[in-house]
Motif scaffolding. Sequence first.
Motif, PDB file in Angstrom:
ATOM      1  N   PRO A  66       0.819  -1.224   0.000  1.00 32.54           N
ATOM      2  CA  PRO A  66       0.000   0.000   0.000  1.00 32.54           C
ATOM      3  C   PRO A  66       0.849   1.268   0.000  1.00 32.54           C
ATOM      4  N   ALA A  67       1.931   1.286   0.764  1.00 30.57           N
ATOM      5  CA  ALA A  67       2.790   2.471   0.815  1.00 30.57           C
ATOM      6  C   ALA A  67       3.570   2.642  -0.487  1.00 30.57           C
ATOM      7  N   LEU A  68       4.020   1.545  -1.085  1.00 29.12           N
ATOM      8  CA  LEU A  68       4.823   1.631  -2.302  1.00 29.12           C
ATOM      9  C   LEU A  68       3.989   1.955  -3.536  1.00 29.12           C
ATOM     10  N   TYR A  69       2.839   1.285  -3.659  1.00 28.71           N
ATOM     11  CA  TYR A  69       2.077   1.336  -4.902  1.00 28.71           C
ATOM     12  C   TYR A  69       0.652   1.851  -4.741  1.00 28.71           C
ATOM     13  N   GLY A  70       0.248   2.168  -3.528  1.00 31.21           N
ATOM     14  CA  GLY A  70      -1.156   2.492  -3.314  1.00 31.21           C
ATOM     15  C   GLY A  70      -2.039   1.278  -3.504  1.00 31.21           C
ATOM     16  N   ALA A  71      -1.504   0.093  -3.227  1.00 31.67           N
ATOM     17  CA  ALA A  71      -2.237  -1.149  -3.463  1.00 31.67           C
ATOM     18  C   ALA A  71      -3.431  -1.264  -2.528  1.00 31.67           C
ATOM     19  N   GLN A  72      -4.507  -1.834  -3.043  1.00 31.59           N
ATOM     20  CA  GLN A  72      -5.727  -2.044  -2.263  1.00 31.59           C
ATOM     21  C   GLN A  72      -5.805  -3.493  -1.789  1.00 31.59           C
ATOM     22  N   PHE A  73      -6.263  -3.682  -0.569  1.00 34.24           N
ATOM     23  CA  PHE A  73      -6.482  -5.004  -0.005  1.00 34.24           C
ATOM     24  C   PHE A  73      -7.863  -5.055   0.629  1.00 34.24           C
ATOM     25  N   SER A  74      -8.250  -6.240   1.062  1.00 33.75           N
ATOM     26  CA  SER A  74      -9.505  -6.467   1.758  1.00 33.75           C
ATOM     27  C   SER A  74      -9.214  -6.919   3.185  1.00 33.75           C
ATOM     28  N   ALA A  75     -10.228  -6.922   4.019  1.00 33.88           N
ATOM     29  CA  ALA A  75     -10.060  -7.397   5.400  1.00 33.88           C
ATOM     30  C   ALA A  75     -11.382  -7.934   5.920  1.00 33.88           C
ATOM     31  N   ARG A  76     -11.286  -8.891   6.839  1.00 35.68           N
ATOM     32  CA  ARG A  76     -12.449  -9.419   7.529  1.00 35.68           C
ATOM     33  C   ARG A  76     -12.073  -9.744   8.973  1.00 35.68           C
ATOM     34  N   ILE A  77     -13.034  -9.563   9.886  1.00 41.44           N
ATOM     35  CA  ILE A  77     -12.837 -10.101  11.225  1.00 41.44           C
ATOM     36  C   ILE A  77     -12.754 -11.610  11.076  1.00 41.44           C
ATOM     37  N   ASP A 135       1.485   4.298   6.977  1.00 43.07           N
ATOM     38  CA  ASP A 135       1.462   2.914   7.435  1.00 43.07           C
ATOM     39  C   ASP A 135       0.030   2.383   7.385  1.00 43.07           C
ATOM     40  N   ILE A 136      -0.423   2.087   6.177  1.00 44.94           N
ATOM     41  CA  ILE A 136      -1.791   1.633   5.941  1.00 44.94           C
ATOM     42  C   ILE A 136      -1.739   0.215   5.374  1.00 44.94           C
ATOM     43  N   VAL A 137      -2.518  -0.669   5.963  1.00 44.64           N
ATOM     44  CA  VAL A 137      -2.600  -2.043   5.484  1.00 44.64           C
ATOM     45  C   VAL A 137      -3.769  -2.202   4.515  1.00 44.64           C
ATOM     46  N   VAL A 138      -4.927  -1.717   4.896  1.00 44.14           N
ATOM     47  CA  VAL A 138      -6.113  -1.734   4.035  1.00 44.14           C
ATOM     48  C   VAL A 138      -6.699  -0.331   4.050  1.00 44.14           C
ATOM     49  N   ASP A 139      -6.643   0.336   2.904  1.00 42.27           N
ATOM     50  CA  ASP A 139      -7.010   1.746   2.832  1.00 42.27           C
ATOM     51  C   ASP A 139      -8.505   1.963   3.010  1.00 42.27           C
ATOM     52  N   HIS A 140      -9.306   1.142   2.339  1.00 42.94           N
ATOM     53  CA  HIS A 140     -10.759   1.309   2.365  1.00 42.94           C
ATOM     54  C   HIS A 140     -11.428  -0.054   2.515  1.00 42.94           C
ATOM     55  N   GLU A 141     -12.212  -0.219   3.551  1.00 43.28           N
ATOM     56  CA  GLU A 141     -12.949  -1.457   3.745  1.00 43.28           C
ATOM     57  C   GLU A 141     -14.142  -1.199   4.662  1.00 43.28           C
ATOM     58  N   TYR A 142     -15.217  -1.928   4.434  1.00 45.30           N
ATOM     59  CA  TYR A 142     -16.353  -1.894   5.353  1.00 45.30           C
ATOM     60  C   TYR A 142     -16.222  -3.068   6.319  1.00 45.30           C
ATOM     61  N   LEU A 143     -16.022  -2.747   7.593  1.00 41.75           N
ATOM     62  CA  LEU A 143     -15.964  -3.744   8.655  1.00 41.75           C
ATOM     63  C   LEU A 143     -17.141  -3.531   9.597  1.00 41.75           C
ATOM     64  N   PRO A 144     -17.580  -4.559  10.320  1.00 43.10           N
ATOM     65  CA  PRO A 144     -18.626  -4.363  11.317  1.00 43.10           C
ATOM     66  C   PRO A 144     -18.200  -3.304  12.328  1.00 43.10           C
ATOM     67  N   ASP A 145     -19.137  -2.437  12.725  1.00 39.02           N
ATOM     68  CA  ASP A 145     -18.722  -1.319  13.584  1.00 39.02           C
ATOM     69  C   ASP A 145     -18.454  -1.721  15.023  1.00 39.02           C
ATOM     70  N   ASP A 146     -18.587  -3.023  15.338  1.00 33.32           N
ATOM     71  CA  ASP A 146     -18.212  -3.472  16.685  1.00 33.32           C
ATOM     72  C   ASP A 146     -16.831  -4.131  16.699  1.00 33.32           C
ATOM     73  N   VAL A 147     -16.054  -3.987  15.614  1.00 35.53           N
ATOM     74  CA  VAL A 147     -14.687  -4.499  15.637  1.00 35.53           C
ATOM     75  C   VAL A 147     -13.974  -3.893  16.833  1.00 35.53           C
ATOM     76  N   ALA A 148     -13.225  -4.737  17.566  1.00 39.94           N
ATOM     77  CA  ALA A 148     -12.729  -4.298  18.868  1.00 39.94           C
ATOM     78  C   ALA A 148     -11.348  -4.872  19.157  1.00 39.94           C
ATOM     79  N   PRO A 149     -10.621  -4.266  20.110  1.00 44.83           N
ATOM     80  CA  PRO A 149      -9.338  -4.820  20.528  1.00 44.83           C
ATOM     81  C   PRO A 149      -9.475  -6.297  20.892  1.00 44.83           C
ATOM     82  N   GLY A 150      -8.501  -7.078  20.446  1.00 45.11           N
ATOM     83  CA  GLY A 150      -8.518  -8.509  20.700  1.00 45.11           C
ATOM     84  C   GLY A 150      -9.081  -9.324  19.564  1.00 45.11           C
ATOM     85  N   ASP A 151      -9.854  -8.701  18.671  1.00 48.41           N
ATOM     86  CA  ASP A 151     -10.334  -9.423  17.498  1.00 48.41           C
ATOM     87  C   ASP A 151      -9.153  -9.812  16.608  1.00 48.41           C
ATOM     88  N   LEU A 152      -9.272 -10.970  15.973  1.00 50.56           N
ATOM     89  CA  LEU A 152      -8.316 -11.331  14.927  1.00 50.56           C
ATOM     90  C   LEU A 152      -8.832 -10.784  13.609  1.00 50.56           C
TER      91      LEU A 152
END
Length: 469
Positions: A359-370, A393-410
């Motif tokens: 993402p930092a080098l190329y502006g690459a897009q990724f996905s994410a899920r809990i 330092d961005i891993v996934v620039d744009h993604e819709y995640l559940p709004d209850d994502v919380a510390p400790g989630d994988l």
Amino acid sequence: MLPPADPLAPEWLVVPDDANALAAGVWPASANRAADGEIVLGGMPVSEIVREHGTPVLVLDEDEVRSRAREFHDAFAAATAQHGTTARVYYAGKAFLSTAVARWVTEEGLGVDVCTRGELEVALAAGVDAARIGFHGNNKLPSEIERAVAAGVGAIIVDSAIEIERIAAAASRLDIVQRVLVRVNSGVHAETHDFLATAHEDQKFGMPFADAETAVARIRELPSLEFAGLHCHIGSQIFGVAGFRESAARVLELHQTLRAGGEIPILNLGGGFGIAYTSVDDPTPITRLASEIVDAVASGCAERGIPLPMLAFEPGRAIVGTAGVTLYEVGTTKPVSLDSGASRLYVSVDGGMSDNARPALYGAQFSARIASRTSVAEPTLSRVVGRHCESGDIVVDHEYLPDDVAPGDLLAVPATGAYCASLASNYNHVPRPAVVAVSGGSSRVIVRGETIDDLLARDAGISTNEGAR
């Protein structure tokens, strides 16, 4: 009813019907959710993987790598057989190379491409037949050339006139006739990021056609070298076949001209085949790629009245990319509201640009899920960020995640098998994570993760009798 799209979201990103769903084609074929909502990779729940190996960790699905290697091998073998020739497929090791991966792909019929002494030694340590190795690079060190020739690599891809003399000298000293290909620039600019496009003229790789003719003439003068063919690579993460067709047509013009000086057995059209990183990406199926590219080359040869050579290809990302899933643990979450009223949720994980620089080098897009559970909470526009002292330092620039994502989630980020571990760094003195292979419900480390002691061991200012503090 779904919430409206966030005004900060790019047009391509749609609010998902289900923020728990795993998009087909983005994840390994083995990825699924168990009855309790946990993601399973290679038959192994992510919680078990993390319990054994910690986070962050790059999980590589062995069966996915093998399956894709077989697909490429079989698709190009079938396509070339239709026209009375053969194909040779090399795995581009720069995408990610370890002894385990080198064994997987060669057992499925592929050769291996390397571009440094380090990559060469990994391939040789894996037991790869040197005759099935191609050696690339725009600035091969003399010592690397010597090692490659001595090892008996099947082909060295010449990138400049200077290299011709260096390779010839090494081969002469070792009393070997070294097979070489000449890398040329076809002038076809892949429709991708400028840093990923490698066939336009103003860049460091290869030679323009006029220089290539001179280079081939010189190679043919030298008794320690054998000119085997031309090589061209038009870029990376390419969808469709139009660029490959056009590039092949141009290279065939040069191929035809050079045949006046002797037969040319090989034409290597490189790699760059794209994969899906997000649900909207639509990579070209392997069988279609193979048939249409080979058909185009065969047609071009027929038009020129020349025999169809053996064709070679170099997929890397397309073999290993979708096989990789990086697992992180969420550390903090932070909603950020703008004056416009728009908002974004920042989700910080325990890795970042040190394990995924794309993402930092190329502006690459990724996905994410809990990964550790499912959620019925509404999806919210999120940005997954790392722990480094860097705003980029961005891993996934744009993604819709559940709004209850919380510390400790994988959190799981798919399609990280290529150019993540291979580009990893120790920025901020963060140890590089392990690479773990999964298959049949079990896991094993194929590249050990680093420790703080590993980092300190390289610091010459630390006394050998001092441990990590």
